[in-house]
Design a protein around this motif. Structure first.
Motif, PDB file in Angstrom:
ATOM      1  N   ILE A  68       0.790  -1.226   0.195  1.00  0.00           N
ATOM      2  CA  ILE A  68      -0.123   0.198  -0.055  1.00  0.00           C
ATOM      3  C   ILE A  68       0.773   1.380  -0.072  1.00  0.00           C
ATOM      4  O   ILE A  68       0.582   2.185  -0.633  1.00  0.00           O
ATOM      5  N   THR A  69       1.977   1.267   0.810  1.00  0.00           N
ATOM      6  CA  THR A  69       2.786   2.272   0.769  1.00  0.00           C
ATOM      7  C   THR A  69       3.507   2.684  -0.671  1.00  0.00           C
ATOM      8  O   THR A  69       3.863   3.764  -1.070  1.00  0.00           O
ATOM      9  N   GLY A 206      -3.815   3.604  -2.999  1.00  0.00           N
ATOM     10  CA  GLY A 206      -4.079   2.250  -3.337  1.00  0.00           C
ATOM     11  C   GLY A 206      -5.556   2.017  -3.592  1.00  0.00           C
ATOM     12  O   GLY A 206      -6.277   2.538  -4.195  1.00  0.00           O
ATOM     13  N   PRO A 207      -5.951   0.864  -3.114  1.00  0.00           N
ATOM     14  CA  PRO A 207      -7.303   0.406  -3.399  1.00  0.00           C
ATOM     15  C   PRO A 207      -8.344   1.059  -2.254  1.00  0.00           C
ATOM     16  O   PRO A 207      -9.691   0.892  -2.410  1.00  0.00           O
ATOM     17  N   GLU A 236      -6.935  -9.527   2.174  1.00  0.00           N
ATOM     18  CA  GLU A 236      -6.666  -9.635   0.635  1.00  0.00           C
ATOM     19  C   GLU A 236      -6.667  -8.249   0.081  1.00  0.00           C
ATOM     20  O   GLU A 236      -6.174  -8.045  -1.261  1.00  0.00           O
ATOM     21  N   GLU A 237      -7.424  -7.321   0.458  1.00  0.00           N
ATOM     22  CA  GLU A 237      -7.820  -5.906  -0.395  1.00  0.00           C
ATOM     23  C   GLU A 237      -6.283  -5.327  -0.361  1.00  0.00           C
ATOM     24  O   GLU A 237      -6.227  -4.257  -1.222  1.00  0.00           O
ATOM     25  N   GLY A 238      -5.344  -5.455   0.469  1.00  0.00           N
ATOM     26  CA  GLY A 238      -4.200  -4.809   0.565  1.00  0.00           C
ATOM     27  C   GLY A 238      -3.193  -5.306  -0.501  1.00  0.00           C
ATOM     28  O   GLY A 238      -2.137  -4.802  -0.824  1.00  0.00           O
ATOM     29  N   LEU A 239      -3.771  -6.362  -1.094  1.00  0.00           N
ATOM     30  CA  LEU A 239      -2.873  -7.132  -2.223  1.00  0.00           C
ATOM     31  C   LEU A 239      -3.440  -6.750  -3.708  1.00  0.00           C
ATOM     32  O   LEU A 239      -3.171  -7.246  -4.516  1.00  0.00           O
ATOM     33  N   ALA A 282      -5.691 -15.358   1.367  1.00  0.00           N
ATOM     34  CA  ALA A 282      -4.321 -15.206   1.175  1.00  0.00           C
ATOM     35  C   ALA A 282      -3.316 -16.218   1.896  1.00  0.00           C
ATOM     36  O   ALA A 282      -3.763 -16.508   3.151  1.00  0.00           O
ATOM     37  N   VAL A 283      -2.493 -16.998   1.447  1.00  0.00           N
ATOM     38  CA  VAL A 283      -1.629 -17.704   1.854  1.00  0.00           C
ATOM     39  C   VAL A 283      -0.253 -17.449   2.262  1.00  0.00           C
ATOM     40  O   VAL A 283       0.465 -17.439   2.993  1.00  0.00           O
TER      41      VAL A 283
END
Length: 301
Positions: A68-69, A206-207, A236-239, A282-283
């Motif tokens: 995100i950063t 980001g998102p 998962e939203e951070g990805l 997420a894994v």
């Protein structure tokens, strides 16, 4: 023996619409308290007087903070023309003034030099480190020092309004490490009239959008109740900016142990950074190589 950290094992994102007058750290502490979270951190500092989106990562989501950063961010801000301050914002002391006021066309023409790959000198009142110390601390102590220029990608910088001769409203989309205060300072210098920021809002990061963020009042109202949990968004939203691959059950088990795991065929190419999921969760994050993900970060969900 290390002391065990108290709190709940809760993972995900809480998006806050940060008010003016608070540090980013104090907002994170408020969120951690409200959710009784064991671990929390933010994805990109906002100045105390700035408002807007502050994405707070909880638990395992803190492992996705760099994504995100590193993502693009958008800011809306107002520049006061004709004055320079020692902090490059309205909180500082006026150190220079000018009667010159550029025209709208002159401002629009000057904005072009701040678009694309630029070198930017962060404000002296900033969190950058100088010989191991924060610049703002050295500045407050009256120390003499120089801040080195840093590369910055500015995707867009446009004038949105000119409410009066002394003020101009701008919107900027930029990459990691951008200082809006430095843009205001340097724009004022380029126009020969000085300038500093008097209003700053991060519109999205980001998102995550500010308009979807919770106010601190709402967080305090729902604090320590199941109702606040409903606003916690999936890790998962951070990805969102990384490609996703799906893994087999056997692959997921290996990845969770920190070993390369088999993933299903996808459009990613050899060496690409991506994240693997199993049953929608997420894994791991890692590099794709010949049908396997080689993990760099593993999620304990």
């Amino acid at each position: 023996m290390a002391r065990k950290r108290k709190g709940r094992d809760i993972s995900g994102w809480l998006v806050v619409d940060k008010p003016a007058g608070l540090t980013s750290t104090s907002v994170v502490n408020k969120v951690r308290w409200a959710l009784e979270a064991k671990k929390a951190g933010h994805a990109g500092t906002l100045d105390p007087e700035a408002t807007g989106v502050l994405a707070v990562a909880l638990g395992e989501a803190t492992k996705t903070v760099p994504h995100i950063t590193d993502a693009l961010k958008a800011y809306s801000f107002t520049v006061r023309l004709g004055q320079s301050t020692n902090t490059d914002d309205a909180e500082g002391e006026v150190i220079a003034e000018s009667d010159t006021r550029p025209s709208d066309d002159e401002i629009k023409a000057a904005l072009g030099q701040f678009i694309g790959d630029i070198m930017q000198v962060p404000p002296k009142y900033s969190a950058v480190k100088i010989d191991g110390q924060r610049a703002y601390k050295l500045a407050r102590d009256g120390e003499e020092f120089e801040v080195e220029a840093r590369p910055l990608w500015v995707e867009e910088l446009v004038m949105t309004d000119r409410p009066d001769p002394d003020h101009v409203e701008l919107e900027m989309t930029c990459g990691k490490g951008g200082y809006v205060r430095a843009i205001a300072r340097d724009l004022g210098a380029a126009l020969g009239c000085f300038g500093h920021v008097v209003r700053l809002r991060r519109v999205w990061s980001g998102p995550f959008d500010a308009e979807d963020g919770l106010s601190l009042e709402k967080i305090e109202e729902l604090a320590r109740t199941p109702a606040l949990d409903e606003y916690v968004r999936p890790l998962e939203e951070g990805l969102a900016d990384l490609p996703q691959v799906k893994c087999t059950a056997e692959g997921a088990a290996k990845l969770r142990n920190g070993n390369p795991g088999t993933v299903l065929p996808s459009d990613v190419e050899y060496g690409d950074e991506c994240w693997a999921s199993f049953d929608g969760r997420a894994v791991a994050i890692g590099r794709y190589k010949a049908g396997q993900l080689h993990p760099s970060r593993v999620f304990n969900l």
